[in-house]
Scaffold this motif. Structure first.
Motif, PDB file in Angstrom:
ATOM      1  N   GLU A 108       0.778  -1.235   0.000  1.00 54.33           N
ATOM      2  CA  GLU A 108       0.000   0.000   0.000  1.00 54.33           C
ATOM      3  C   GLU A 108       0.809   1.284   0.000  1.00 54.33           C
ATOM      4  N   ALA A 109       1.895   1.335   0.746  1.00 56.02           N
ATOM      5  CA  ALA A 109       2.590   2.592   1.025  1.00 56.02           C
ATOM      6  C   ALA A 109       3.250   3.191  -0.222  1.00 56.02           C
ATOM      7  N   VAL A 110       3.185   4.517  -0.287  1.00 53.63           N
ATOM      8  CA  VAL A 110       3.867   5.271  -1.342  1.00 53.63           C
ATOM      9  C   VAL A 110       4.526   6.481  -0.686  1.00 53.63           C
ATOM     10  N   VAL A 111       5.834   6.646  -0.944  1.00 53.95           N
ATOM     11  CA  VAL A 111       6.539   7.842  -0.482  1.00 53.95           C
ATOM     12  C   VAL A 111       7.076   8.580  -1.700  1.00 53.95           C
ATOM     13  N   GLU A 112       7.161   9.904  -1.570  1.00 52.81           N
ATOM     14  CA  GLU A 112       7.726  10.740  -2.628  1.00 52.81           C
ATOM     15  C   GLU A 112       9.092  11.223  -2.184  1.00 52.81           C
ATOM     16  N   VAL A 113      10.100  11.008  -3.018  1.00 49.79           N
ATOM     17  CA  VAL A 113      11.472  11.391  -2.710  1.00 49.79           C
ATOM     18  C   VAL A 113      11.608  12.913  -2.776  1.00 49.79           C
ATOM     19  N   THR A 114      12.108  13.498  -1.674  1.00 52.67           N
ATOM     20  CA  THR A 114      12.259  14.953  -1.596  1.00 52.67           C
ATOM     21  C   THR A 114      13.702  15.412  -1.718  1.00 52.67           C
ATOM     22  N   GLY A 115      14.661  14.555  -1.395  1.00 52.78           N
ATOM     23  CA  GLY A 115      16.063  14.958  -1.504  1.00 52.78           C
ATOM     24  C   GLY A 115      16.986  14.050  -0.718  1.00 52.78           C
ATOM     25  N   LEU A 116      18.217  14.520  -0.573  1.00 57.64           N
ATOM     26  CA  LEU A 116      19.270  13.775   0.102  1.00 57.64           C
ATOM     27  C   LEU A 116      19.331  14.108   1.583  1.00 57.64           C
ATOM     28  N   ARG A 117      19.667  13.119   2.367  1.00 53.88           N
ATOM     29  CA  ARG A 117      19.979  13.387   3.768  1.00 53.88           C
ATOM     30  C   ARG A 117      21.331  14.080   3.794  1.00 53.88           C
ATOM     31  N   ASN A 118      21.433  15.119   4.580  1.00 60.19           N
ATOM     32  CA  ASN A 118      22.686  15.837   4.746  1.00 60.19           C
ATOM     33  C   ASN A 118      23.381  15.278   5.979  1.00 60.19           C
ATOM     34  N   PRO A 119      24.471  14.518   5.792  1.00 62.87           N
ATOM     35  CA  PRO A 119      25.141  13.925   6.950  1.00 62.87           C
ATOM     36  C   PRO A 119      25.685  15.008   7.888  1.00 62.87           C
ATOM     37  N   CYS A 120      25.662  14.719   9.184  1.00 60.55           N
ATOM     38  CA  CYS A 120      26.117  15.702  10.168  1.00 60.55           C
ATOM     39  C   CYS A 120      27.189  15.093  11.071  1.00 60.55           C
ATOM     40  N   ARG A 121      27.701  15.915  11.971  1.00 58.85           N
ATOM     41  CA  ARG A 121      28.775  15.498  12.881  1.00 58.85           C
ATOM     42  C   ARG A 121      28.366  14.364  13.804  1.00 58.85           C
ATOM     43  N   GLN A 122      27.074  14.154  13.980  1.00 60.42           N
ATOM     44  CA  GLN A 122      26.639  13.048  14.840  1.00 60.42           C
ATOM     45  C   GLN A 122      27.140  11.704  14.313  1.00 60.42           C
ATOM     46  N   ILE A 123      27.399  11.630  13.018  1.00 63.42           N
ATOM     47  CA  ILE A 123      27.918  10.381  12.439  1.00 63.42           C
ATOM     48  C   ILE A 123      29.293  10.068  13.017  1.00 63.42           C
ATOM     49  N   ASP A 124      30.127  11.098  13.207  1.00 62.41           N
ATOM     50  CA  ASP A 124      31.440  10.874  13.825  1.00 62.41           C
ATOM     51  C   ASP A 124      31.318  10.562  15.312  1.00 62.41           C
ATOM     52  N   ALA A 125      30.283  11.092  15.967  1.00 64.31           N
ATOM     53  CA  ALA A 125      30.067  10.741  17.371  1.00 64.31           C
ATOM     54  C   ALA A 125      29.670   9.267  17.485  1.00 64.31           C
ATOM     55  N   PHE A 126      28.974   8.755  16.462  1.00 70.02           N
ATOM     56  CA  PHE A 126      28.583   7.344  16.425  1.00 70.02           C
ATOM     57  C   PHE A 126      29.820   6.462  16.238  1.00 70.02           C
ATOM     58  N   GLN A 127      30.636   6.798  15.217  1.00 69.82           N
ATOM     59  CA  GLN A 127      31.906   6.101  14.978  1.00 69.82           C
ATOM     60  C   GLN A 127      32.879   7.104  14.381  1.00 69.82           C
ATOM     61  N   GLY A 128      33.923   7.395  15.119  1.00 71.31           N
ATOM     62  CA  GLY A 128      34.909   8.379  14.690  1.00 71.31           C
ATOM     63  C   GLY A 128      35.470   8.085  13.308  1.00 71.31           C
ATOM     64  N   GLY A 129      35.465   9.099  12.434  1.00 73.64           N
ATOM     65  CA  GLY A 129      35.997   8.962  11.083  1.00 73.64           C
ATOM     66  C   GLY A 129      34.974   8.517  10.050  1.00 73.64           C
TER      67      GLY A 129
END
Length: 180
Positions: A108-129
C-alpha cells in the motif's frame, strides 16, 4: 527500477540510532507512526530552531544497505537503524533517483522522494571517522552525500522487511537530488 526492504526502524525519542522493528506504519502526510520525526512541520532540532513552520520534507529516511558493506571495507561496522534511517533497502539506487520519484513499498505505502539526507557530525560521534567515508567528491569535485534519501508519505501503509520497492520516475526533465 526495483529493490527490497531489508529492515525497518523507528524511535519515539530523539537519538541518533533507531531500533529495528517487525514493521512500521507510514501515515500519509506525517511519516512513520510513533517516530519522533513524524509530523507535517519540521521535527529535526536544527531546522525547528531555524523555522518551526517549515514543511517536513524529511518524514521518512531511506538508506541503501550497500553503503554498510562499503564502509565495512574501511573497518566500520554499520547495521540497519544505526544511522537513524526508517527503511533500509537493497538493490535500488536510491542516490540516483530524481526528486519527485514515487516509491511504492509493499502492498500500500507510497513515499515521494524529496532529496538527500545531509550527513552531520553526529555520524562521527557514532563512529569516529565515519563522516569522511559517507561524504565524498565525485570525479568533477562535486560533493557526494551517501547517507540516503528523504521522503514524504503520499499513501500510508504497513512496511515490513522483505517488501518489494518499485520506483516510478517523474516526468522529465528530472531534477537531481539536493540536500533537504
Amino acid at each position: 527500477m526495483s529493490g527490497t526492504v531489508t529492515a525497518v526502524s523507528s524511535n519515539g525519542t530523539y537519538s541518533f540510532t533507531k531500533p529495528n522493528r517487525d514493521s512500521v506504519t507510514l501515515l500519509a502526510g506525517l511519516g512513520v507512526a510513533g517516530d519522533v520525526h513524524a509530523g507535517v512541520t519540521v521535527k529535526h532540532r536544527s531546522r525547528v530552531a531555524h523555522d518551526p513552520t517549515q514543511p517536513n520534507l524529511r518524514q521518512v529516511h531511506l538508506i541503501h544497505e550497500e553503503l554498510f558493506a562499503e564502509v565495512g571495507a574501511d573497518g566500520f561496522t554499520v547495521t540497519p537503524g544505526d544511522l537513524g534511517e526508517n527503511i533500509t533497502t537493497r538493490g535500488i539506487d536510491l542516490l540516483g533517483l530524481p526528486t519527485g520519484t514515487l516509491l511504492h513499498i509493499g502492498d500500500e505505502a507510497v513515499v515521494e522522494v524529496t532529496g538527500l539526507r545531509n550527513p552531520c557530525r553526529q555520524i562521527d560521534a557514532f563512529q569516529g571517522g565515519l563522516l569522511k567515508r559517507v561524504v565524498g567528491r565525485d570525479a568533477d569535485g562535486n560533493l557526494v552525500r551517501k547517507t540516503g534519501i528523504m521522503s514524504v508519505v503520499r499513501t500510508g501503509g504497513v512496511v515490513r522487511p522483505g517488501d518489494r520497492i518499485e520506483a516510478l520516475l517523474p516526468d522529465e526533465p528530472h531534477r537531481p537530488l539536493e540536500k533537504v
